[in-house]
Design a protein around this motif. Sequence first.
Motif: not given
Length: 148
Positions: A116, A121, A71, A55, A73, A66, A68
């Motif tokens: 994260l 994330w 965001k 990530p 994970a 993931v 992206r």
Amino acid sequence: MPEPEAWTPPEGSWASSAARRRNMQAIRSRDTTPEQLIRRLVHARGLRYRVAAKPLPDLRRTADMVFRPAKVAVFIDGCYWHGCPEHYVAPKTNPGYWSEKVARNIARDRDTNQRLLDADWLVLRFWEHEASDACALQIISAVRDRRS
């Protein structure tokens, strides 16, 4: 004809026998059945993702899925390797090593979550025994919420 030498683990090896070593080496770290089921369901709903990807570029850990731009994970954790409170059973062979290994995995999972979260994330973790369709619905909902 001489007898073949009995297999002995290398000094400091985690393997307690040749059979145990073969068994442990055969365990997949990615593309497990629960992962594949969840990925198939998410993909069928039109979401695209990276598989077994980092990530964050400086994080030496990979997530199972993931997303992206959103965001998000996703981790699908194995009950044994990540210490599931419902299903983890301490091993009878070499318990000190394996219990410490699982404890390190749990600590690493917590550290990964925190890193994260600090990078904004969303971390979704599921146990391998959870219903794939329920996990997929949570992932789809979370990704769509973060995109809008």
